[in-house]
Motif scaffolding. Structure first.
Motif, PDB file in Angstrom:
ATOM      1  N   THR B  46       0.833  -1.199   0.000  1.00 34.77           N
ATOM      2  CA  THR B  46       0.000   0.000   0.000  1.00 34.77           C
ATOM      3  C   THR B  46       0.872   1.255   0.000  1.00 34.77           C
ATOM      4  O   THR B  46       0.593   2.227  -0.708  1.00 34.77           O
ATOM      5  N   ASP B 176      -5.906  -1.492  -4.920  1.00 33.07           N
ATOM      6  CA  ASP B 176      -5.353  -2.035  -3.681  1.00 33.07           C
ATOM      7  C   ASP B 176      -6.340  -3.025  -3.072  1.00 33.07           C
ATOM      8  O   ASP B 176      -7.306  -2.639  -2.439  1.00 33.07           O
ATOM      9  N   GLU B 177      -6.090  -4.279  -3.259  1.00 30.64           N
ATOM     10  CA  GLU B 177      -6.974  -5.336  -2.773  1.00 30.64           C
ATOM     11  C   GLU B 177      -8.428  -4.990  -3.066  1.00 30.64           C
ATOM     12  O   GLU B 177      -9.234  -4.860  -2.151  1.00 30.64           O
TER      13      GLU B 177
HETATM   14 MG   LIG Z   1      -2.263  -2.552   2.240  1.00 25.10          MG
END
Ligand SMILES: [Mg+2]
Ligand SMILES: Nc1ncnc2c1ncn2[C@@H]1O[C@H](COP(=O)(O)OP(=O)(O)OP(=O)(O)O)[C@@H](O)[C@H]1O
Lengths: 327, 352, 309
Positions: B46, B176-177
């Motif tokens: 991240t 991000d995910e």
């Molecule tokens: Mg993360």
């Protein structure tokens, strides 16, 4: 829709609160030491004459009869006579009520408006010297009782600088032609300035601090970061997203600040000789003029209760999550 | 198109120490290419993504390196240039938790319209129409543009967030995910849809995830991150079939179904490294069954093996041996036993 | 390690055998840790301790009896004398020494502040604990009561009550406390509601701990940080209200308080010229109240970690 049902439910609550409030009012003033006759006693009132007065005022009736009569009278606006002025309470209070509303109302709204802007700014610049300075100033303002702020304001602006009058609501001998003429005058504003300033300084602190902490937690939230990623200009993020969300919790202190404002009217009006309800309340309690005090107490309580309702509805209106989910 | 060189991003902590969350990363993303970024929780994925568009929190800082995007170094741009020229028009983001990433007091549609109108000169009506179209494309009912985020389900909010990310047809999307908050069926649907739309608008993507099976399906290239570094980088097939880094080998064991070599689930013992001011040496060494003295003393540099296959490991050349040993349960199990006294390696007998 | 961490231990994993002395020592240590690096909080603690010491030693420090009417050399009353070597803060309209009055006034404010706050928060915490834990009808009724308490305009109510029960210091303390408990009741209740869902409460229930034990051994330590925060706020409000009551002329007639000094100065018209009589009580009032707000800010950072940035 949800909103209507919510308002409906709050109205029912309002009626209950009112009922408890009136009962309390009845109870308190029956407990008060002395009765209206104690004022006359000094003039050598005979026990028979005293009984007569009590009889006439219905104070010898059984309590529940008095209670019922009290309720009916209060709701119908029949608030009796002032022992001190010998006039109907309603007549005495109307003007005083407006005087107070025109002082404390603006004080309240300005305190919130400035507090929200100031708090939002402090949250935005969190961690800087500016924030720290603002925070310390706000804490000191919040730590000074209204009369102390009022005294400082008087010392500076009246006795040192001579810019504003020391008290009262209009210059002696000013002519009044109508209800509105009373207030739409330069002279009135001139007298209003200092008590208003005093109120704003004190009441501002609570919304400011709350807005600041609310702002800080909103600024930590994902959606603010997202708006930055979207390339939205900072000032728009500040007011349209961060501040707009941060205001929600601030509405919850409206009730508390209203309570403070109403109570503060006693102090501020005393300091500035403002002929409003607050000063009248202080005096009528001293003189045992309890028809007046209970009527004022009733009005003050009504304002608080009513404004609580307004604040709750405003909250629901501002927050779509509550607006739609409330059953 | 995107070329990250030697990027270092740190977080300053209250104790006065620095967390080296991104510690010298080199990566490339070509046009219309999807790069998968995998690695354990806390390895800096991240942080890397946020550093790219300079969205680090106030205590985060890019201390070194460059992010070259279409010939401009993003680390050199002023805030205003970055905002106007790059953010959302060129690089957008699909967040992990869509619900929290939408402002609760504005309607979903209004937020998409706002993004469009911030960067493009178009009428309100036109922006709303585009928003409705996007809703359609993502399988959302276009009549719900005026709903507030909380009126959406998690999956719908995720779709809306994707609509938002695509609304300006950016050159690069950072995801991000993007689907971890959803159930598996919805995950698949959404991932497929994202891939299709991405092809349609011709953009590249960096897909961050813990899940090897997700990247193996959707990504062209994979970068495996460990402790703030890219441990291994190659095209998906190579990473899955022919990895060289012991960490990748270990990770592969944790997803038995993606490679045919190993059938049973074996996990890597130990815990992720502390990123606070790391010392010299390979960060994976304390958990690596193949670590030698050199590994503990000298930080390995990225080394290119075949075309486009970069590995950060001193022993990457012993590939057959590593692959062979790594698929055995004992290799990792012995590690587990010896956790307490650091690592007594299973191979070279280099005891301390 | 934070304040609440230490207190939490009581609730979550400390075996009940840990001595109370140990707990207090730990709590003290964590309080020290809490204020390290918090300049505003340290300043507040320093101020508050100074005021408490002043209140305790006022009779020793005061140069004169605060009621003594001093006379000038010619035998006339020494009215409104400016500050001098004999009277560091001058005298008031009755020739009384302002410094001595201010020092004695500290006692009233500190006493009212501390006692009213402790009583209010004691009631509020218990009401909050009980209503939140048992819920149902008890909760409904008490919470409506809190709502109604919020509907009462505070200062007018206090004045009416003080007027009815008599303006003696104890009554003032009780009346203020009787209204201030609502704040802490509300927040403690909210906090208990979240704590109730935690694992440690469930496991305590599972091993058959009594309600009383769960409430006071397990849950209470976790709501203490909030209770402390509300003690700080309550002290501030209590001091302000006492001073306001006195300023309006309803203070205890037997005692010298800052509010009463300002009332006298104001009614005498002294704020036009006798700054030495007006400024000291006002400034001290402001500093006393701000001391607890400064402490409150530090405590608040630990009950609401988001504020730490
Ligand atoms: Mg993360
Ligand atoms: N704001 C911050 N301040 C200090 N350290 C941070 C901060 N944010 C992240 N870190 C640290 O930086 C390291 C990398 O965090 P990051 O969030 O980039 O990991 P991640 O790979 O995205 O993990 P996950 O898979 O759990 O999302 C972690 O050790 C984390 O503790």
């Amino acid at each position: 829709m949800g909103l209507q049902r919510y308002v409906g439910r709050r109205l029912v609550q309002l009626v209950i609160t009112y009922w408890v409030f009136l009962t309390l009012l009845f109870g308190i003033f029956r407990l008060a030491p002395g009765d209206p006759t104690s004022m006359y006693q000094m003039d050598g009132l005979s026990p028979e004459a005293r009984q007569q007065i009590l009889e006439r005022l219905g104070l010898n009736d059984p309590l529940h009869v008095q209670y019922m009569r009290f309720m009916v009278d209060f709701i119908t606006g029949n608030w009796g006579d002032s022992f001190r002025y010998g006039e109907p309470v309603m007549d005495i209070i109307v003007i005083k009520f407006w005087n107070t509303v025109l002082l404390m109302g603006p004080a309240f709204f300005l305190a919130f408006a400035i507090g929200i802007i100031f708090g939002a700014f402090m949250g935005w610049v969190r961690g800087t010297k500016k924030e720290k300075g603002g925070l310390i100033l706000t804490l000191f303002a919040r730590s000074s009782p209204e009369f102390w702020i009022g005294i400082i304001v008087l010392m500076v602006f009246t006795f040192q600088l001579g810019w504003f009058p020391s008290g009262g609501i209009r210059a002696p001998g000013a002519e009044i032609n109508s209800f509105w003429g009373r207030y739409l005058a330069w002279d009135f504003l001139h007298h209003l300035a200092l008590p208003l300033l005093t109120g704003v300084i004190f009441y501002m602190a609570t919304p400011t601090l709350l807005m600041r902490s609310s702002m800080i937690s909103v600024l930590n939230s994902d959606f603010v970061e997202m708006k930055k990623a979207e390339g939205i200009p900072e000032y728009i993020i500040l007011y349209k997203h961060a501040a707009r969300n941060s205001i929600l919790p601030v509405t919850t202190v409206v009730a508390i600040v209203i309570g403070l404002t109403i109570g503060g009217s006693l102090v501020i009006e005393t300091v500035f000789n403002w002929p409003g309800m607050g000063r009248e309340m202080v005096q009528s309690v001293t003189y045992n003029d309890y028809n007046v005090s209970q009527a004022i107490f009733f009005l003050m309580g009504s304002v608080v209760i009513f404004m609580n309702l307004v604040a709750d509805i405003a909250y629901v209106y501002l927050d779509p999550r509550v607006r739609f989910d409330e059953q | 198109m995107l070329n990250i060189e030697n990027l270092h991003a740190h977080y300053h902590t209250d104790e006065g120490t620095d967390v080296h969350a991104v510690d010298g990363v080199d990566l490339e993303v070509g046009s219309n290419e999807t790069l998968g970024l995998v690695g354990e929780s806390g390895c800096g994925k991240t942080t890397l993504a946020k550093a790219l568009i300079r969205l680090l929190p106030t205590n985060g800082e890019i201390v070194d390196g460059s992010v070259n995007f279409k010939e401009t170094d993003l680390t050199e741009l002023s805030d205003e240039e970055l905002r106007k020229q790059i953010r959302w028009t060129e690089i957008s983001m699909i967040p992990q938790n869509a619900m929290n990433s939408l402002d609760p007091v504005h309607t979903v549609g209004a937020q998409i319209v706002q993004a469009i109108r911030t960067h493009e000169d178009c009428s309100k009506e036109e922006a709303w129409n585009r928003t409705r179209e996007l809703f359609e494309e993502l399988g959302l009912d276009e009549n719900r543009v005026k709903d507030y985020p909380h009126q959406f389900s998690g999956g719908m909010a995720q779709r809306a967030a994707i609509a938002l990310a695509l609304c300006l047809e950016p050159a690069l999307i950072l995801a991000d995910e993007p689907t971890t908050a959803l159930d598996v069926v919805v995950q698949d649907q959404i991932l497929t849809m994202v891939s299709e739309l991405q092809d349609e608008i011709d953009s590249s993507m960096i897909m961050i995830t813990h899940d090897m099976s997700v990247v193996s399906e959707t990504c062209d290239k994979i970068a495996v991150m460990y402790g703030g570094n890219v441990a291994e980088y190659a095209d998906s097939e190579t990473i899955i079939k022919n990895p060289r880094h012991p960490y990748t080998l270990g990770m592969r064991n944790a997803f038995p179904d993606i490679s045919k070599d190993t059938q049973e689930l074996i996990s890597i013992p130990g815990s992720p490294p502390d990123l606070i001011e790391p010392e010299e040496g390979c960060k994976f060494a304390p958990r690596c069954p193949f670590a030698q003295d050199e590994c503990r003393e000298v930080t390995p540099e990225p080394e290119e093996f075949e075309e486009g296959h970069v590995v950060r490991c001193h022993r990457a050349d012993e590939v057959e041996y590593l692959q062979e040993e790594a698929s055995k349960r004992e290799t990792w199990a012995e590690m587990k036993d010896d956790q307490g006294d650091l690592i007594s390696a299973t191979d070279g007998g280099t005891d301390e | 390690m934070s304040f609440s961490d230490i207190l939490n231990r009581g609730g979550s994993d400390t075996p009940s055998g840990v001595g109370i002395g140990q707990r207090i020592r730990e709590a003290f240590q964590s309080t020290v840790d809490l204020f390290s690096g918090e300049r505003m909080g340290q300043f507040g603690v320093f101020l508050l301790i100074t005021f408490i010491l002043l209140a305790m030693t006022a009779p020793l420090l005061a140069p004169y009896n605060p009621d003594t009417r001093h006379e000038a050399e010619d035998g006339s009353l020494l009215r409104l004398a400016e500050p001098s070597g004999d009277h560091l803060l001058g005298t008031n309209h009755e020739g009384q020494d302002v410094l001595s009055q201010v020092l004695y006034g500290t006692q009233v404010s500190v006493f009212v502040g501390l006692f009213a706050a402790l009583i209010a928060v004691f009631i509020g915490t218990n009401v909050g604990l009980i209503t939140a834990y048992y819920g149902g009808l008890v909760d409904d009724i008490l919470m409506r009561l809190v709502d109604i308490a919020y509907g009462l305009p505070f200062l007018p109510f206090v004045i009416v009550l003080v007027f009815i029960f008599g303006a003696d210091l104890f009554n003032i303390v009780l009346v203020i406390a009787a209204l201030l408990w609502r704040d802490s009741a509300r927040v403690v209740r909210a906090e208990v509601l979240t704590q109730k869902e935690r694992d440690y409460v469930e496991s305590a229930e599972a091993i058959g701990a009594s309600d009383f034990r769960i409430l006071y051994r397990h849950i209470l330590p976790n709501v203490l940080p909030i209770a402390f925060l509300y003690i700080a706020f309550a002290i501030a409000y209590a001091v302000i209200f006492e001073a306001s009551i006195a300023f309006l002329g309803y203070g205890d007639p037997e005692l010298i308080s800052w509010g009463k000094m300002l009332y006298q100065a104001y009614t005498f018209g002294a704020i036009r010229f006798a700054w030495w009589w007006v400024i000291p009580p006002g400034i001290l009032l402001m500093f006393l109240v701000s001391s607890v707000f400064f402490i409150g800010r530090t405590l608040e950072k630990f009950t609401n970690p988001e504020l730490r940035h």
